[in-house]
Scaffold this motif. Sequence first.
Motif, PDB file in Angstrom:
ATOM      1  N   UNK A 271      33.264  36.027  43.383  1.00 34.56           N
ATOM      2  CA  UNK A 271      33.498  34.662  43.610  1.00 34.56           C
ATOM      3  C   UNK A 271      34.989  34.554  44.225  1.00 34.56           C
TER       4      UNK A 271
ATOM      5  N   UNK B 232      38.046  27.662  35.505  1.00 34.83           N
ATOM      6  CA  UNK B 232      36.519  27.100  35.312  1.00 34.83           C
ATOM      7  C   UNK B 232      36.528  26.192  36.481  1.00 34.83           C
ATOM      8  N   UNK B 233      37.341  25.434  36.670  1.00 37.63           N
ATOM      9  CA  UNK B 233      37.234  24.101  37.754  1.00 37.63           C
ATOM     10  C   UNK B 233      36.874  24.993  39.019  1.00 37.63           C
ATOM     11  N   UNK B 234      38.066  25.893  39.323  1.00 41.19           N
ATOM     12  CA  UNK B 234      38.076  26.497  40.607  1.00 41.19           C
ATOM     13  C   UNK B 234      36.590  27.330  40.818  1.00 41.19           C
ATOM     14  N   UNK B 235      35.957  27.873  39.475  1.00 40.69           N
ATOM     15  CA  UNK B 235      34.840  28.563  39.811  1.00 40.69           C
ATOM     16  C   UNK B 235      33.761  27.599  39.852  1.00 40.69           C
ATOM     17  N   UNK B 236      33.819  26.378  39.822  1.00 43.47           N
ATOM     18  CA  UNK B 236      32.855  25.324  40.094  1.00 43.47           C
ATOM     19  C   UNK B 236      33.023  24.958  41.475  1.00 43.47           C
ATOM     20  N   UNK B 237      33.888  25.543  42.284  1.00 43.59           N
ATOM     21  CA  UNK B 237      34.128  24.849  43.732  1.00 43.59           C
ATOM     22  C   UNK B 237      35.013  23.743  43.623  1.00 43.59           C
ATOM     23  N   UNK B 238      35.746  23.543  42.701  1.00 47.69           N
ATOM     24  CA  UNK B 238      36.315  22.294  42.689  1.00 47.69           C
ATOM     25  C   UNK B 238      37.856  22.848  43.403  1.00 47.69           C
TER      26      UNK B 238
ATOM     27  N   UNK C 236      32.804  32.036  31.643  1.00 48.52           N
ATOM     28  CA  UNK C 236      33.816  33.056  30.999  1.00 48.52           C
ATOM     29  C   UNK C 236      33.501  33.572  29.676  1.00 48.52           C
TER      30      UNK C 236
ATOM     31  N   UNK D 275      25.437  23.009  36.985  1.00 43.01           N
ATOM     32  CA  UNK D 275      25.507  21.568  37.601  1.00 43.01           C
ATOM     33  C   UNK D 275      25.832  21.532  39.061  1.00 43.01           C
ATOM     34  N   UNK D 276      26.289  22.915  39.539  1.00 44.38           N
ATOM     35  CA  UNK D 276      26.600  22.903  40.995  1.00 44.38           C
ATOM     36  C   UNK D 276      25.602  23.582  41.747  1.00 44.38           C
TER      37      UNK D 276
ATOM     38  N   UNK E 142      42.503  28.984  31.913  1.00 38.60           N
ATOM     39  CA  UNK E 142      40.999  28.928  31.767  1.00 38.60           C
ATOM     40  C   UNK E 142      40.406  27.812  32.196  1.00 38.60           C
ATOM     41  N   UNK E 143      41.086  26.640  31.764  1.00 32.33           N
ATOM     42  CA  UNK E 143      40.346  25.536  32.173  1.00 32.33           C
ATOM     43  C   UNK E 143      40.311  25.372  33.830  1.00 32.33           C
TER      44      UNK E 143
ATOM     45  N   UNK F 261      27.167  23.576  32.607  1.00 36.94           N
ATOM     46  CA  UNK F 261      28.266  23.271  33.636  1.00 36.94           C
ATOM     47  C   UNK F 261      28.097  23.974  34.814  1.00 36.94           C
ATOM     48  N   UNK F 262      28.062  25.232  34.799  1.00 36.09           N
ATOM     49  CA  UNK F 262      28.101  26.211  35.817  1.00 36.09           C
ATOM     50  C   UNK F 262      26.789  25.795  36.674  1.00 36.09           C
TER      51      UNK F 262
ATOM     52  N   UNK G  41      30.305  30.679  37.610  1.00 41.56           N
ATOM     53  CA  UNK G  41      30.918  31.584  36.689  1.00 41.56           C
ATOM     54  C   UNK G  41      31.065  31.347  35.487  1.00 41.56           C
TER      55      UNK G  41
ATOM     56  N   UNK H  77      31.434  16.241  35.955  1.00 38.08           N
ATOM     57  CA  UNK H  77      32.646  16.385  36.593  1.00 38.08           C
ATOM     58  C   UNK H  77      32.480  17.111  37.902  1.00 38.08           C
ATOM     59  N   UNK H  78      32.049  18.270  37.937  1.00 36.51           N
ATOM     60  CA  UNK H  78      31.950  18.983  39.393  1.00 36.51           C
ATOM     61  C   UNK H  78      30.987  18.221  40.291  1.00 36.51           C
TER      62      UNK H  78
ATOM     63  N   UNK I 249      34.904  27.575  27.037  1.00 33.23           N
ATOM     64  CA  UNK I 249      35.983  26.846  27.742  1.00 33.23           C
ATOM     65  C   UNK I 249      35.731  25.654  28.219  1.00 33.23           C
TER      66      UNK I 249
ATOM     67  N   UNK J 181      32.449  29.376  45.837  1.00 32.34           N
ATOM     68  CA  UNK J 181      32.148  29.220  44.578  1.00 32.34           C
ATOM     69  C   UNK J 181      31.247  28.107  44.139  1.00 32.34           C
ATOM     70  N   UNK J 182      30.745  27.267  44.942  1.00 37.91           N
ATOM     71  CA  UNK J 182      29.880  26.326  44.736  1.00 37.91           C
ATOM     72  C   UNK J 182      28.411  27.295  44.771  1.00 37.91           C
TER      73      UNK J 182
ATOM     74  N   UNK K 138      35.557  21.697  29.155  1.00 44.23           N
ATOM     75  CA  UNK K 138      36.836  20.757  29.234  1.00 44.23           C
ATOM     76  C   UNK K 138      37.134  19.815  28.464  1.00 44.23           C
TER      77      UNK K 138
END
Lengths: 255, 226, 262
Positions: free
Chosen positions: A55, C162-168, A95, A167-168, C158-159, A164-165, A93, A111-112, A99, A88-89, A101
């Motif tokens: 990704x 995570x956001x980047x990995x959600x396509x943000x 981790x 969600x997209x 990491x936060x 969360x992953x 991923x 959020x996403x 983690x 990435x959408x 938010x």
Amino acid sequence: MSKKTSLEMEVKDLDLWYDTKQALKKVNMPVYKNKITAIIGPSGCGKSTLLRCMNRMNDIIDKCRIEGEILFDDKNVYRKNYDVVELRKRVGMVFQKPNPFPKSIYENIAYAPRIHGIKKKKSLDGIVQQCLKDAFIWEEVHDRMESSAMGLSGGQQQRLCIARALSIEPDIILMDEPCSALDPIATAKIEDLMRVLVKDYTVVIVTHNMQQAARVSDYTAYMYLGELIEFGETEQIFENPQEELTEKYITGRFG
Amino acid sequence: MVEEFHNELEKLKKQVVRMGNLAQDMLKKSVKALKEKDTDLAKEILNCKNEIANMDEKIEQDALKLLTLFQPMAKDMREMATVLKMITYLARIGRYGKDIANITLELAHKPHVKELVSIPYMAKEVDSMINDALTAFENEDVESIDGFTAREKNVDELRYSIFRECLTYMMEDSKTIKRCARYIMVARYLERCGDHAVKMAEKVFYMVTGDHIDLDPPGPTPDCEL
Amino acid sequence: MGIPYTPLEGLYILLAASSLLVLVIILSFYKKLGIGKEFTYAIVKGGGQLVLIALFLTFLFQTKLWIFLIWILLLTMIIVGGHTSAKRATHMPHAFQITTPSILIGATTALIVLALSRAMPLQPQYIIPLAGMAFGNSMSICSLSLDRLVREINLNRTGIESMLSLGIPSKQAMEEYNRLSIRAALIPTIDRLKTLGVIFIPGAMAGLLIAGTDPLVAAEYQIIVYLMIVGGGIITAMTVAFLARKKIFTEYDQLAEWLYKE
């Protein structure tokens, strides 16, 4: 493995250098649709690097050089000007360390999608509920959606991160040692979850835990010093590996 | 940890070889006792019955313990699986030795129909197969089991020839029926031991190569009116 | 009016005042605070710079050439400020590309507003001290916000991943940390604003009072100066946040390599 398998992603002759150190050497690996592919190997073998190439999270500029390609939808994700945000959408991923938010449970999931343009409360509610259900955590959190995600246990947090992953609505979910910070019961739950998720998603997991790879995956890749030593159906890799290096690693006769 | 497992596994395999030697011994001696009407030797074999049962039990428990504690994979797993199968076959072979010893005691008060030749010869063949299977196991070398399919066929043939021979005696003289029926049983036991040797060889092949092999493929049944 | 002694008399007084510093330096060596050396260097450098600028100003106030020379002065202020501030982000490559424009934009906006509102007559006596304040303040806010931003990003790597990995997109992924860094950078200014006149009499006002200005006028002027400082500061901090994104993320929205060295 009787079901017909088709390719979701394909790594082709991938080389990756950090500075002068070659982290990946001519890696070729298929990622099959609706299958779990596990990548195993000793620390520093390049398995996480390979995962994060999928990704495009780690090809940091300057000293990092990449040759070869990763095909996704018949397009090389390393093509110039490739839209990584779009990638990435579709390639989510999870981790190593849970983690979430530092927000409410609801917000973690919403959020996403909200940033991606879903603004209606009702649609968001639907997504949040569905993702939490799909990640087997709805029952545990539905009555405290507004409380902080940080108050959840490690295992719950990780399932929340999986939700969360989801969600997209990705096609592939990459998991980087998702259970290494969890106790056996939480680990078992995540493993069960993976087996269910794989009906709708394609999963690639990096793990140090060989039993885990054996238990959950359909295909296993063994990497050593940046090379993909062996790739095959999981049963074959763990019952009868063809390469001596794989055999040695799997039976702990290493180094 | 892993080191410990491999040490334990080595010990386990040595125990299997020892058990194998005992089973071999029981079978060999039982046929010798039968041939020579040696009741002392036959009784000695009966005494081994418990010993081999205990070994079977002990190895199985040790193996299960190792499986639980170490969850071996790949070749380690195949070795464990082979050990568990081997001890069953070896225990059976030992028991056939005991059964033959029992027959020896039953027949002790009567002379043989004629001097035993075929049965000891068959026993020798079977023993060499068991021996080769054990050697292959011990040395992790499948070379010695190469001719097993043919040897197994040969042992089958021997059994039928003993059967036919006995039929002739029994038809000639009904007084031999009791003894000949026993000979036929012994031949049957030996043939079963040969089968077990083949099974062991198959497992050893799997252990060493990871591939499954059928050393006793279904072929035309030997021409014989059973 | 003004300070009632000549430069020479002033020197004696300075020496007397320095004894306190000597004491502090000795103390810092003794207590192993580890700042003695840097402190000494800072004082000598700062003092020297002040004397030089005083000589320069003396010349500037007397010549008609000030209209050209002042540009040199302003330029020096920006460049020095930019580079000083850039040192806050040790591993960020070419950090001055962020700090210099941030300081420039923030301080200049404030100065233009001051000039247009006629709070700052276009004469060197006004321009130079006010520009000094504006640039100095923008610089410290720039340093604070950059430092905080880099630290926050690093703490929350990491936060953010995570956001980047959600396509943000990176812009949204760092939004919250931008807010934090801007707020953190302005905290000292806001605190000072709150305690204005209570804990200390701020520089401009002190100067005016010493120069014999009516306290009310001095206070008025101080408020004007503070507005400039806050306004310019916010603009600087925002510019830092805006520009830093290109340094913190790669063009493919990955956290940049240098962050891993921080």
